[in-house]
Design a protein around this motif. Structure first.
Motif, short mmCIF file in Angstrom:
data_model
loop_
_atom_site.label_atom_id
_atom_site.label_comp_id
_atom_site.label_asym_id
_atom_site.label_seq_id
_atom_site.Cartn_x
_atom_site.Cartn_y
_atom_site.Cartn_z
N THR A 15 -135.62 -32.48 48.21
CA THR A 15 -136.78 -32.55 49.10
C THR A 15 -136.85 -33.89 49.82
OG1 THR A 15 -138.18 -33.35 47.30
CG2 THR A 15 -138.08 -30.97 47.66
N ARG A 16 -137.64 -33.92 50.87
CA ARG A 16 -137.84 -35.14 51.64
C ARG A 16 -138.46 -36.23 50.75
NH1 ARG A 16 -138.97 -36.57 57.15
NH2 ARG A 16 -140.47 -38.29 57.27
N SER A 63 -131.27 -28.31 51.96
CA SER A 63 -131.47 -27.00 51.33
C SER A 63 -130.29 -26.68 50.43
CB SER A 63 -131.61 -25.92 52.41
OG SER A 63 -130.45 -25.90 53.23
N THR A 67 -136.79 -37.88 48.40
CA THR A 67 -136.03 -38.03 47.16
C THR A 67 -135.04 -39.19 47.27
OG1 THR A 67 -136.18 -35.65 46.74
CG2 THR A 67 -134.51 -36.88 45.51
N GLY A 119 -128.73 -31.88 55.19
CA GLY A 119 -129.95 -32.56 55.62
C GLY A 119 -129.59 -33.93 56.17
N PRO A 144 -131.03 -28.10 46.04
CA PRO A 144 -131.87 -28.60 47.13
C PRO A 144 -132.49 -29.95 46.79
CG PRO A 144 -133.02 -26.88 45.93
CD PRO A 144 -131.62 -26.90 45.38
N SER A 182 -134.64 -35.73 55.77
CA SER A 182 -134.65 -34.34 56.25
C SER A 182 -134.16 -33.46 55.11
CB SER A 182 -133.75 -34.19 57.49
OG SER A 182 -133.74 -32.85 57.94
N ARG A 183 -134.99 -32.54 54.67
CA ARG A 183 -134.72 -31.76 53.47
C ARG A 183 -133.31 -31.17 53.45
NH1 ARG A 183 -135.00 -26.48 51.69
NH2 ARG A 183 -135.69 -26.23 49.50
#
Length: 212
Positions: free
Chosen positions: A167-168, A138, A170, A143, A165, A135-136
């Motif tokens: 990202t999904r 931010s 990573t 997340g 941030p 879940s990203r």
């Protein structure tokens, strides 16, 4: 009370206690085997109890019920259907009970407790574990990541260590864990930092050799 009645009572008590233990999870203080109850326990509690798992006392609830059942059953049958002396029947019943108790003890210790091991709290340490963002995360936000720990897949809330941030998908490494939140860094960044440290260490070693 006749010998046949005594044996029958022992047999019925043994069978009844065995059924109660099997169906209702009967627990008798000081007689139970110290089996580890690790489901859902904290790491430090698990390691403390698992170390005692293999120290099963020979006299416990399982061996007691096995002895009563076989002692009573063998004694009753021999009393009713044999012409042996009372003393011989008693000795035979005791022998049958001891053999049954020993068999149960061996079964539990060799086949069940032999697979137990003392669990190391380090196995449950989240710091340094590799995970993946699901879940990203931010900028400055929270997340969620997924990771494997002690052979199970787990998820928890996560924040970026440097506030950047993520990202999904990573790949990240947990650098610290506080109040149910994992603080993570990108895996590739940590690899680059490690390579840089190695290069600096090698360069420092070369300079030291030259100065000598």
């Amino acid at each position: 009370m006749t010998w046949a009645t005594l044996y029958l009572v022992c047999f019925l008590v043994g069978v009844a206690l065995s059924l109660l233990a099997f169906l209702g999870g009967l627990h008798l203080p000081h007689l139970d085997a110290h089996l580890p109850h690790s489901h859902g326990a904290a790491p430090h509690a698990i390691s403390g109890r698992a170390g005692r798992g293999a120290e099963m006392p020979w006299f416990n609830f399982a061996t007691m019920t096995a002895f009563l059942t076989w002692f009573g059953g063998a004694g009753f049958l021999l009393t009713r259907y044999s012409t042996l002396m009372v003393t011989v029947i008693l000795l035979a019943a005791v022998a049958a009970g001891l053999v049954a108790a020993a068999a149960i003890f061996w079964l539990v210790v060799k086949l069940l407790l032999s697979h137990d091991r003392a669990l190391d709290p380090a196995d449950y340490e989240r710091v340094g574990v590799l995970g993946r963002v699901i879940s990203r995360i931010s900028t400055g936000g929270t997340g969620e990541i997924i990771f494997s720990l002690a052979g199970t897949r787990q998820t928890c809330g996560a924040r970026s260590e440097d506030g950047q941030p993520l990202t999904r998908g990573t790949e990240v490494v947990i650098t610290r864990y506080e109040h149910g939140i994992a603080y993570v860094r990108r895996w590739d960044e940590m690899i680059d930092d490690k390579r840089m440290d190695n290069q600096l260490t090698m360069a420092s070693s070369q300079n030291d050799r030259r100065n000598r």
